[in-house]
Design a protein around this motif. Structure first.
Motif, PDB file in Angstrom:
ATOM      1  N   LEU A 145      44.159  40.682  43.403  1.00  0.00           N
ATOM      2  CA  LEU A 145      43.450  39.908  44.426  1.00  0.00           C
ATOM      3  C   LEU A 145      44.426  39.167  45.336  1.00  0.00           C
ATOM      4  CD1 LEU A 145      40.435  38.474  42.388  1.00  0.00           C
ATOM      5  CD2 LEU A 145      40.375  40.238  44.160  1.00  0.00           C
ATOM      6  N   ALA A 146      45.529  38.682  44.762  1.00  0.00           N
ATOM      7  CA  ALA A 146      46.545  38.010  45.578  1.00  0.00           C
ATOM      8  C   ALA A 146      47.178  39.004  46.550  1.00  0.00           C
ATOM      9  CB  ALA A 146      47.610  37.386  44.679  1.00  0.00           C
ATOM     10  N   ASN A 147      47.457  40.202  46.053  1.00  0.00           N
ATOM     11  CA  ASN A 147      48.022  41.250  46.912  1.00  0.00           C
ATOM     12  C   ASN A 147      47.026  41.662  47.988  1.00  0.00           C
ATOM     13  OD1 ASN A 147      49.881  43.195  47.795  1.00  0.00           O
ATOM     14  ND2 ASN A 147      49.018  44.766  46.450  1.00  0.00           N
ATOM     15  N   LEU A 148      45.754  41.728  47.610  1.00  0.00           N
ATOM     16  CA  LEU A 148      44.701  42.077  48.566  1.00  0.00           C
ATOM     17  C   LEU A 148      44.676  41.077  49.719  1.00  0.00           C
ATOM     18  CD1 LEU A 148      42.080  43.569  49.451  1.00  0.00           C
ATOM     19  CD2 LEU A 148      40.836  42.054  47.892  1.00  0.00           C
ATOM     20  N   GLU A 149      44.727  39.795  49.399  1.00  0.00           N
ATOM     21  CA  GLU A 149      44.679  38.764  50.434  1.00  0.00           C
ATOM     22  C   GLU A 149      45.893  38.867  51.361  1.00  0.00           C
ATOM     23  OE1 GLU A 149      43.276  35.693  52.721  1.00  0.00           O
ATOM     24  OE2 GLU A 149      42.259  36.865  51.162  1.00  0.00           O
ATOM     25  N   GLN A 153      45.621  39.902  55.369  1.00  0.00           N
ATOM     26  CA  GLN A 153      46.096  38.981  56.400  1.00  0.00           C
ATOM     27  C   GLN A 153      47.202  39.614  57.242  1.00  0.00           C
ATOM     28  OE1 GLN A 153      47.159  35.053  55.139  1.00  0.00           O
ATOM     29  NE2 GLN A 153      45.236  34.679  54.060  1.00  0.00           N
ATOM     30  N   ARG A 154      48.090  40.338  56.586  1.00  0.00           N
ATOM     31  CA  ARG A 154      49.243  40.905  57.290  1.00  0.00           C
ATOM     32  C   ARG A 154      48.857  42.103  58.151  1.00  0.00           C
ATOM     33  NH1 ARG A 154      52.070  41.899  53.119  1.00  0.00           N
ATOM     34  NH2 ARG A 154      51.659  44.130  52.927  1.00  0.00           N
ATOM     35  N   GLU A 155      48.022  42.982  57.607  1.00  0.00           N
ATOM     36  CA  GLU A 155      47.730  44.242  58.290  1.00  0.00           C
ATOM     37  C   GLU A 155      46.363  44.264  58.979  1.00  0.00           C
ATOM     38  OE1 GLU A 155      48.625  47.705  55.952  1.00  0.00           O
ATOM     39  OE2 GLU A 155      50.116  46.624  54.757  1.00  0.00           O
ATOM     40  N   GLN A 156      45.549  43.238  58.732  1.00  0.00           N
ATOM     41  CA  GLN A 156      44.234  43.142  59.388  1.00  0.00           C
ATOM     42  C   GLN A 156      43.430  44.445  59.220  1.00  0.00           C
ATOM     43  OE1 GLN A 156      43.220  40.023  61.495  1.00  0.00           O
ATOM     44  NE2 GLN A 156      44.523  39.590  59.736  1.00  0.00           N
ATOM     45  N   LEU A 157      43.390  44.933  57.999  1.00  0.00           N
ATOM     46  CA  LEU A 157      42.753  46.223  57.735  1.00  0.00           C
ATOM     47  C   LEU A 157      41.261  46.218  58.048  1.00  0.00           C
ATOM     48  CD1 LEU A 157      44.454  47.155  54.330  1.00  0.00           C
ATOM     49  CD2 LEU A 157      45.038  47.972  56.620  1.00  0.00           C
ATOM     50  N   PRO A 166      38.716  53.889  49.142  1.00  0.00           N
ATOM     51  CA  PRO A 166      39.925  54.662  48.817  1.00  0.00           C
ATOM     52  C   PRO A 166      41.099  54.344  49.745  1.00  0.00           C
ATOM     53  CG  PRO A 166      38.000  56.084  48.732  1.00  0.00           C
ATOM     54  CD  PRO A 166      37.547  54.775  49.324  1.00  0.00           C
ATOM     55  N   LYS A 167      40.825  54.133  51.040  1.00  0.00           N
ATOM     56  CA  LYS A 167      41.904  53.819  51.980  1.00  0.00           C
ATOM     57  C   LYS A 167      42.514  52.454  51.659  1.00  0.00           C
ATOM     58  CE  LYS A 167      41.359  55.033  56.294  1.00  0.00           C
ATOM     59  NZ  LYS A 167      40.966  55.052  57.743  1.00  0.00           N
ATOM     60  N   LEU A 168      41.665  51.486  51.311  1.00  0.00           N
ATOM     61  CA  LEU A 168      42.167  50.162  50.939  1.00  0.00           C
ATOM     62  C   LEU A 168      43.012  50.251  49.674  1.00  0.00           C
ATOM     63  CD1 LEU A 168      42.283  47.096  51.244  1.00  0.00           C
ATOM     64  CD2 LEU A 168      40.086  46.963  50.047  1.00  0.00           C
ATOM     65  N   ALA A 169      42.546  51.019  48.691  1.00  0.00           N
ATOM     66  CA  ALA A 169      43.296  51.180  47.441  1.00  0.00           C
ATOM     67  C   ALA A 169      44.673  51.783  47.707  1.00  0.00           C
ATOM     68  CB  ALA A 169      42.506  52.055  46.474  1.00  0.00           C
ATOM     69  N   HIS A 171      46.471  51.417  50.439  1.00  0.00           N
ATOM     70  CA  HIS A 171      47.311  50.364  51.019  1.00  0.00           C
ATOM     71  C   HIS A 171      47.815  49.403  49.941  1.00  0.00           C
ATOM     72  CE1 HIS A 171      47.201  50.726  55.453  1.00  0.00           C
ATOM     73  NE2 HIS A 171      46.069  51.379  55.243  1.00  0.00           N
ATOM     74  N   LEU A 172      47.011  49.200  48.904  1.00  0.00           N
ATOM     75  CA  LEU A 172      47.375  48.264  47.843  1.00  0.00           C
ATOM     76  C   LEU A 172      48.176  48.928  46.734  1.00  0.00           C
ATOM     77  CD1 LEU A 172      43.960  46.381  47.537  1.00  0.00           C
ATOM     78  CD2 LEU A 172      46.044  45.525  48.614  1.00  0.00           C
ATOM     79  N   ASN A 173      48.354  50.249  46.850  1.00  0.00           N
ATOM     80  CA  ASN A 173      49.042  51.011  45.807  1.00  0.00           C
ATOM     81  C   ASN A 173      48.361  50.794  44.451  1.00  0.00           C
ATOM     82  OD1 ASN A 173      50.996  52.798  44.839  1.00  0.00           O
ATOM     83  ND2 ASN A 173      52.404  51.145  44.276  1.00  0.00           N
ATOM     84  N   ALA A 174      47.035  50.858  44.478  1.00  0.00           N
ATOM     85  CA  ALA A 174      46.232  50.642  43.272  1.00  0.00           C
ATOM     86  C   ALA A 174      45.162  51.724  43.201  1.00  0.00           C
ATOM     87  CB  ALA A 174      45.585  49.258  43.304  1.00  0.00           C
ATOM     88  N   THR A 175      44.504  51.824  42.059  1.00  0.00           N
ATOM     89  CA  THR A 175      43.431  52.803  41.926  1.00  0.00           C
ATOM     90  C   THR A 175      42.150  52.268  42.566  1.00  0.00           C
ATOM     91  OG1 THR A 175      42.577  51.964  39.818  1.00  0.00           O
ATOM     92  CG2 THR A 175      44.405  53.548  39.716  1.00  0.00           C
ATOM     93  N   VAL A 176      41.301  53.179  42.985  1.00  0.00           N
ATOM     94  CA  VAL A 176      40.007  52.793  43.552  1.00  0.00           C
ATOM     95  C   VAL A 176      39.213  51.981  42.540  1.00  0.00           C
ATOM     96  CG1 VAL A 176      37.780  53.690  44.337  1.00  0.00           C
ATOM     97  CG2 VAL A 176      39.898  54.730  45.160  1.00  0.00           C
ATOM     98  N   ASN A 177      39.269  52.403  41.282  1.00  0.00           N
ATOM     99  CA  ASN A 177      38.526  51.720  40.231  1.00  0.00           C
ATOM    100  C   ASN A 177      38.974  50.269  40.083  1.00  0.00           C
ATOM    101  OD1 ASN A 177      36.621  51.650  38.147  1.00  0.00           O
ATOM    102  ND2 ASN A 177      38.154  52.093  36.599  1.00  0.00           N
ATOM    103  N   HIS A 178      40.293  50.037  40.099  1.00  0.00           N
ATOM    104  CA  HIS A 178      40.807  48.676  39.940  1.00  0.00           C
ATOM    105  C   HIS A 178      40.458  47.797  41.137  1.00  0.00           C
ATOM    106  CE1 HIS A 178      44.096  49.625  36.708  1.00  0.00           C
ATOM    107  NE2 HIS A 178      42.868  49.778  36.275  1.00  0.00           N
ATOM    108  N   VAL A 179      40.578  48.343  42.342  1.00  0.00           N
ATOM    109  CA  VAL A 179      40.254  47.555  43.534  1.00  0.00           C
ATOM    110  C   VAL A 179      38.770  47.192  43.542  1.00  0.00           C
ATOM    111  CG1 VAL A 179      40.184  47.535  46.053  1.00  0.00           C
ATOM    112  CG2 VAL A 179      42.128  48.564  44.874  1.00  0.00           C
TER     113      VAL A 179
END
Length: 255
Positions: A145-149, A153-157, A166-169, A171-179
């Protein structure tokens, strides 16, 4: 409705479940459609069902097949199904359910799902398995969640009208399930509501800065990532309790 049409719809619908394709399952709902999980007492729109299925298909794999006849009357279809685990030993036994589908044209306006899980799964309280075996603990959720914020803020996705889970995941280098779990369980909201809230926040900022000749609301909606004024107005009112026009008038009175 003819029985052949009902059979065709159910066959296509169960094929989507058996393929583990969240998009194909939700495509069987019309734009205003709802999927109602009667066991978990959850009423899901296309968007929230899509998110739930992304989690479900990553944690559980079953083969779904019709049991008995498919019944149809007017615009309603009813059938019973059996869900058999694809990996022997992963779950001890199959489980059964029944669905009642109300159609609007060729798509479902409402799907009601009633099912009975094996005792060992029912005791887990997991329903159809949302977030089962996701592997994301509280610490991991906090870090995500900290990485998400930071990324938002940085990339204004959220300004990207084509932003998807899936696109957000990615960017976060995380799985869709975890995000999905982090947003749903950690922020107590859905992916779509989370993104729309950020878009509305940006719209509020633009309206407050709009001191000259007023920009059209459609321009503001498109600038913050919405594809239409209808979705913009709906999200804006959900977040603020007022329409964009009413908020603009409120800002003008304070100026």
């Amino acid at each position: 409705m003819r029985k052949t049409e009902a059979k065709s719809f159910v066959a296509s619908y169960l094929d989507a479940w058996n393929e583990g394709n969240a998009g194909s399952v939700t495509d069987h709902l019309c734009s205003e459609g709802h999927y109602i999980d009667e066991v978990l007492h959850e009423d899901m729109t296309r968007e929230t069902l899509f998110e739930a299925l992304l989690d479900y298909f990553q944690s559980d794999q079953y083969f779904y097949e019709v049991m008995g006849d498919i019944l149809c009357s007017g615009t309603t279809i009813a059938f019973q199904y059996c869900a058999k685990p694809l990996e022997p030993g992963k779950h001890s036994s199959p489980w059964h359910g029944a669905e009642f589908i109300t159609l609007s044209g060729k798509s479902a306006l409402e799907i009601r799902d009633y099912y009975q899980l094996p005792k060992e799964r029912a005791l887990n309280g997991t329903g159809k398995g949302r977030y089962v075996k996701s592997g994301l603990n509280q610490r991991g959720m906090g870090e995500l969640l900290a990485n998400l914020e930071q990324v938002m803020q940085r990339e204004q996705l959220h300004l990207d009208p084509d932003l998807s889970l899936p696109k957000l995941a990615e960017h976060l280098n995380a799985t869709v399930n975890h995000v999905s779990q982090a947003i749903n369980a950690g922020l107590q909201t859905t992916f779509f509501d989370y993104v729309n809230h950020r878009r509305v926040d940006e719209a509020l900022r633009l309206i407050q800065l709009d001191a000259g000749p007023h920009r059209a609301m459609l321009d503001i909606a498109l600038a913050v990532g919405f594809n239409s004024t209808s979705t913009f107005y709906s999200a804006f009112r959900k977040v603020t309790g007022v329409t964009p026009g009413a908020y603009r008038r409120r800002v003008a009175r304070r100026a």
